[in-house]
Each structure stands twice: as C-alpha cells, then as structure tokens.
Write a protein that holds these residues in place. Structure first.
Motif, PDB file in Angstrom:
ATOM      1  N   PRO A  78      -5.730   3.531   6.195  1.00 28.72           N
ATOM      2  CA  PRO A  78      -5.959   2.512   5.165  1.00 28.72           C
ATOM      3  C   PRO A  78      -5.175   2.749   3.876  1.00 28.72           C
ATOM      4  O   PRO A  78      -4.717   1.800   3.246  1.00 28.72           O
ATOM      5  CB  PRO A  78      -7.468   2.615   4.910  1.00 28.72           C
ATOM      6  CG  PRO A  78      -8.028   3.220   6.152  1.00 28.72           C
ATOM      7  CD  PRO A  78      -6.981   4.156   6.655  1.00 28.72           C
ATOM      8  N   THR A  79      -4.980   4.003   3.493  1.00 28.72           N
ATOM      9  CA  THR A  79      -4.312   4.287   2.218  1.00 28.72           C
ATOM     10  C   THR A  79      -2.861   3.832   2.226  1.00 28.72           C
ATOM     11  O   THR A  79      -2.384   3.229   1.262  1.00 28.72           O
ATOM     12  CB  THR A  79      -4.374   5.796   1.908  1.00 28.72           C
ATOM     13  OG1 THR A  79      -5.732   6.221   1.966  1.00 28.72           O
ATOM     14  CG2 THR A  79      -3.812   6.085   0.523  1.00 28.72           C
ATOM     15  N   LYS A 112       0.826  -1.211   0.000  1.00 19.38           N
ATOM     16  CA  LYS A 112       0.000   0.000   0.000  1.00 19.38           C
ATOM     17  C   LYS A 112       0.862   1.264   0.000  1.00 19.38           C
ATOM     18  O   LYS A 112       0.536   2.253  -0.655  1.00 19.38           O
ATOM     19  CB  LYS A 112      -0.948  -0.006   1.192  1.00 19.38           C
ATOM     20  CG  LYS A 112      -2.062  -1.033   1.080  1.00 19.38           C
ATOM     21  CD  LYS A 112      -3.070  -0.883   2.210  1.00 19.38           C
ATOM     22  CE  LYS A 112      -4.236  -1.849   2.031  1.00 19.38           C
ATOM     23  NZ  LYS A 112      -5.247  -1.717   3.112  1.00 19.38           N
ATOM     24  N   GLY A 144      -1.512   1.799   4.583  1.00 19.76           N
ATOM     25  CA  GLY A 144      -1.336   0.503   5.219  1.00 19.76           C
ATOM     26  C   GLY A 144      -0.695   0.587   6.586  1.00 19.76           C
ATOM     27  O   GLY A 144      -0.361  -0.430   7.194  1.00 19.76           O
ATOM     28  N   SER A 193      -0.570   1.477  10.681  1.00 26.25           N
ATOM     29  CA  SER A 193      -1.432   1.522  11.860  1.00 26.25           C
ATOM     30  C   SER A 193      -0.549   1.451  13.090  1.00 26.25           C
ATOM     31  O   SER A 193       0.589   0.964  13.040  1.00 26.25           O
ATOM     32  CB  SER A 193      -2.425   0.358  11.877  1.00 26.25           C
ATOM     33  OG  SER A 193      -1.773  -0.865  12.152  1.00 26.25           O
TER      34      SER A 193
END
Length: 619
Positions: free
Chosen positions: A119-120, A38, A122, A124
């Motif tokens: 999310p864009t 990502k 990847g 976290s």
C-alpha cells in the motif's frame, strides 16, 4: 525545490561524494514522473525526513537481472520493484525475445501474478503484471494475462501447453511482505539459465526510457491482443495432473488439514484433491484467503518451521486430522507434518519428503509398467545440495539418477533435454521443499505435489501405516540418509566474500583448501564458483560453474557431505550436510550424533572467524 531550497540535504545525500550528481537527479526526476503518486510520495517523504541511507539504497545501484529474474523490495528507485523498473525490465525482455524469436508476434507470452501488494508504494503483483502486458501489447505481441491470481506452476504449464515463447510470473514466493519479484520462463517451459540472463540484462540497459504506450495498462486491458487463459488453463492443468492419480480412495477416512499461508493455493489445492477423488482437506480459515500482510505468521514460509503451522495444528486437533499440508504463498512448494503416537507433530524435511514422494512415484510407475526393460528409460533428478537418497534407490532399482546445480531452473532444463530424447522423467526435487511430480510443469509445483501426497497418505492408511513408518522402511531398504541444514543471515557482501576466500586460501596458503575440519578428515573438495574439483582427474568440475555465486562442497572420509553456498534471492549463507549409511545399518542414534558433531565442527572451523558478523537462523 530540491535544487533550490535543500542544499544541505543535497550535500548529505552524497550527491557529490557518492553518486554522480546528474545520475541522482535523473533517478529522482524519473521517479517523480512514474505516474504512480504513491511511489513519488515515498521519495518526497524520505527527502523531508533526511533519510539519506534510504535514498542511497533506493537509487545507488540497479537491481541485477539474473537467472532467478528479479526479487527486491517494492518501493522507489532503480534498486526496487516499482512501475518504472517493471516497465524497463519488460521492455528489455521484449526486445530480447524479438531478437530470439522471429514469430514472437504469432506465438506470444503468458503473464501470471500472485496476491502481493504494498500500500505504501502503490505496487502490487496484479498492477505490475498489467504494466508488463502493456509493454508487450504496445509492440504487437499477444499476451495471455491471467485475470486472477494463480500459483506459479500455472505459468510454465501455460508456456508448454500453448507453445508460447516465454512466461512471466510476478511473485516473491515466500519472501517478506514488502518484496516482489519477476520470474521468467523460456519457450521450453523451464526457467531461464545463462546466457539468457546476461542477454536480457543487456537489453534492459539498452531500453531504459519508457516507451509512450508502456504506461497505458488500462488501454492494454481492452486490446484484442490480450487474452485471458484462466478458465482453459484451470481445466487443462487439472485434467493433466489427473493422469498421475493411480489409486482411487474416495471413501478413505484419513483427515488432512491444508494451509495456503495467506497465499494463492487454497482454491487450487481443493480442486486438485477433487481431481484425485480425494476427501477435500480442511482449510485453515484464518489463512486460506490471500493476505499481502501475512498477518498470522512472522515468516510466510512453511520451510521455516512449526511456527508457521501453529493454526494448522490447532485445526487438526479440533478435527482429528493426522496430517497437515502447507503451501508457500505462490503455491510452488509443499511442506507436510504428521501427528506421531507421542501426540507431537513431526515436520518432515524437504529431503525426507523427497524420499517419500520419490518412492511413491516409483511405486506407482512399477504398478503400471510390467516391462522390466522400461526402467532403463526412467530418470529422477535432484539438486546437488539435496539428499542422495534417490541415487541409492536408483542404484538398487535400475533407473537413472542425475544431480544438477541448485535450483529448479537446472532441473527443469535438464528434464526438458531428457524428455526431448524420449526419456521418462518421473520425479525431481530439491531440499527446499520443492517437488516436480509431473513433466507437464518443468518447475516445482506445490499443487500437484499436494494431491499426489494426499493419494500417497490415503494408500498408506489402507495399509495401516503412515508417512513416518514408510520413511523408516525406505531408509531400511536403501540406507539411512541423515541430513542437517541451516543458514546464517548476512547482508554484507564483503563478509561473505571474505568467508569463502578464506576457505580457498586456508591457513593463509593461496589456492589451498582445508584438509581437516576438527576431527574430521576431508577427502575431496568441489568449488563451483571457481570450477575446481579434486575428485576429477583434471581437477575440473563437471557441473557448470558460476563466479557470481559462492558454492563449495566438502566430502569427508566418514561418508559425510557438506555444502556451503549463498542464496540467489535472500541474504543468506546456507549450509547442507548429510551422512549416508549402507542398507542394514540402523544405528540411527550414532549416525545423528556423528552428523551433529560434524556440523558443530563446520560452524566452529569454517564460520567462526566471521561469526560476530553473521546472524543465525531465527528460532
């Protein structure tokens, strides 16, 4: 493909004119092989779209590791938080710890994380914490990695409780949703201060190439060196804060609402109230579970104002609650609002809550200490930009008050020094809604502060009074301390430097500070960037100085104090003002008018030349 087919884009990206060509290609190459598809996809998309400025922003300069650790947007490149930069940072930190602790492999480290996710890219917090754990485990260092999200205070508590060498918390606290951070604690349980930041930064630069095992987070999670402290620390933390419960009010009728603002705080505040035998607060359903999008608020920071608390007020109205408690997303800060007789809600400032919690902690301490001499061993702390109300209380009650530089890293380390000398550190606070109510956590702690505030509210209810009335009583006894703080947003470092340099060379005269601000006379100036303080016999500041941050304090002849400083984690120029009155002076209306006029003069005279390049605080 980039080398052979996109020559024009290559030129536009400024490889030849702005950035060393080889450096740029190495950054791209490393990014494509971060093993996070990502993140690589983000770079490919920026290249296809010709997003020159975005590429330059991501790759032109590395994030600077400071005493606050790291904080930046999640995304590709050396300027962002991603798999690679987390690994590089942890490798450097690991090597620095090895240099400083011969028993690192016996004692180990702790790593915690909040619920942030992007999310864009990847990225976290949980994923980053696993990579950090893999780095340490690859070098044979035991890692206490929490198996679930925790409040930031749990990490310094674990460092102290287990006697570890260091702690890492992956969080961006109350920053916007795209950001993340890497916060570091030393073996004393406090945040790092200089020179550790410089040492870690140097070690990072010397360990940029990922070690082979650093990517193996899945294998690391199976390694016997990995331990999960979640259950033990959860139990021990609440057992420790129970010691600060001085009154039991399980039958009290006061109703309280709590919001975690889409962060980690909900379950922990509920447990804290249970530990204090308090009626559990009503939880704001829409905000009690972690949500990396922070979907119901514009800014996930209860310090920003009532907009963050709209849903809390609505729930309070439905349930008949009179008080709202709010944590920021990593639950190290606490905000409180109270319903007034006018039916309006009053959101207390950080300084007002500092006065209330400081009073309550001292009130409870006096109840348990009949020895009058013991007060001489007692200390309270606050940052230099916070209200001086505790100083006024200390002068009358006989305990010690000290102020430190801005930030809990300074208060935490000073508290550790005092504790090691056998002193009692009862309370510390900063105006940015940060409170340390227990020396078991040498950092701000919104969880224990919430429970202790709940106990204080319950006590006041039994006395037929409330927070607002008690605050007025405190000011009447120790003197009104009226504060007014705000900030301007500025992303241009040149503008920021120009603004502060103008104050140091006021009127075009080198090394000359202003002596007036509108109708207000300036009696003293302290510059903690340069180390100048004309209130001292040798004109040298007593508090530590830092040339890497801007901070100037002006004392006015009318008793006013104003500090202008840059934020270490956000693109802000903050200003803090306070007007203090002697006990017995209850002309609050006049004091507020005088302070309003002073703030207007500061904005007009000190900010106006750069005003068109500054963005005011959002309403």
């Amino acid at each position: 493909d980039f080398e052979n087919e996109d020559y024009e884009l290559k030129n536009q990206c400024g490889i030849y004119s702005c950035v060393n060509k080889m450096c740029f290609f190495v950054c791209l190459f490393v990014c494509f092989f971060t093993q996070n598809p990502k993140t690589a996809a983000m770079v490919q998309n920026m290249m296809k779209e010709g997003a020159v400025e975005a590429l330059r922003k991501c790759f032109s300069s590395r994030m600077e590791f400071g005493t606050a650790g790291l904080r930046a947007a999640m995304g590709p490149g050396i300027a962002c938080m991603n798999d690679l930069t987390i690994i590089q940072t942890t490798q450097g930190f690991c090597r620095y710890l090895e240099e400083n602790f011969g028993n690192l492999k016996e004692r180990g480290v702790v790593i915690g994380y909040d619920a942030r996710a992007h999310p864009t890219s990847g990225g976290s917090s949980k994923h980053f914490s696993s990579l950090a754990a893999a780095v340490f485990i690859s070098q044979g260092v035991p890692v206490h990695l929490f198996s679930d999200i925790t409040p930031t205070p749990f990490v310094p508590f674990t460092v102290s409780h287990l006697g570890l060498c260091a702690g890492i918390m992956v969080t961006a606290s109350h920053n916007p949703k795209q950001d993340n951070g890497y916060k570091v604690y030393w073996e004393n349980g406090a945040q790092i201060v200089s020179p550790h930041d410089k040492g870690i930064s140097k070690a990072i630069e010397e360990n940029l190439e990922p070690w082979p095992e650093s990517w193996n987070s899945e294998e690391a999670l199976k390694n016997p060196l990995l331990k999960d402290p979640y259950q033990d620390i959860h139990r021990e933390y609440f057992k420790v804060i129970q010691k600060h419960c001085h009154h039991r009010y399980s039958q009290h009728t006061v109703k309280i609402v709590h919001t975690s603002v889409h962060g980690v705080g909900h379950a922990f505040v509920q447990s804290a109230f249970k530990a204090f035998d308090l009626r559990p607060p009503y939880a704001v359903e829409e905000q009690k579970d972690p949500d990396p999008e922070f979907s119901t608020v514009k800014y996930p920071n209860p310090e920003e104002g009532e907009g963050v608390l709209t849903l809390s007020f609505a729930l309070a109205e439905r349930e008949g609650a009179t008080v709202v408690l709010a944590n920021d997303p990593d639950a190290d800060r606490l905000a409180i609002a109270e319903k007034q007789e006018s039916a309006q809600w009053r959101l207390f400032s950080g300084n007002e809550l500092g006065a209330l919690l400081g009073w309550w902690m001292f009130h409870c301490w006096k109840q348990q200490n009949s020895d009058a001499a013991a007060v001489k061993n007692l200390y309270m702390l606050s940052s230099t930009v916070s209200s001086k109300i505790l100083r006024a209380v200390a002068l009358k009650e006989g305990f010690h008050f000290e102020e430190t530089l801005t930030g809990f890293k300074w208060m935490g380390n000073r508290a550790r020094d005092l504790l090691d000398q056998g002193k009692t550190v009862l309370f510390a606070f900063e105006e940015a809604i940060g409170y340390m109510c227990s020396p078991s956590v040498l950092d701000k702690d919104g969880v224990s502060a919430a429970a202790i505030a709940g106990e204080m509210i319950a006590y006041l209810t039994t006395k037929n009074t409330n927070l607002s009335q008690q605050l007025a009583t405190i000011y009447e006894e120790y003197g009104y301390h009226i504060c007014k703080n705000s900030y301007f947003i500025c992303h241009d470092q040149n503008v920021i430097c120009s603004l502060f340099e103008r104050l140091r060379n006021y009127g075009g005269q080198k090394d000359s500070y202003p002596t007036k601000c509108g109708r207000f006379s300036i009696s003293a100036v302290r510059d903690l960037t340069t180390g100048y303080d004309n209130n001292q016999p040798d004109n040298k500041a007593v508090l530590p100085t830092s040339s890497s941050s801007q901070m100037i304090t002006f004392n006015f002849s009318n008793g006013g104090v104003a500090t202008m400083r840059t934020s270490g984690t956000e693109p802000k120029i903050k200003y803090y003002t306070e007007l203090c009155a002697a006990p017995g002076n209850s002309d609050v209306k006049h004091l507020k008018k005088e302070l309003d006029d002073l703030v207007d003069a500061i904005v007009e005279n000190f900010f106006e030349p750069q005003k068109n390049k500054l963005q005011p605080k959002p309403e």
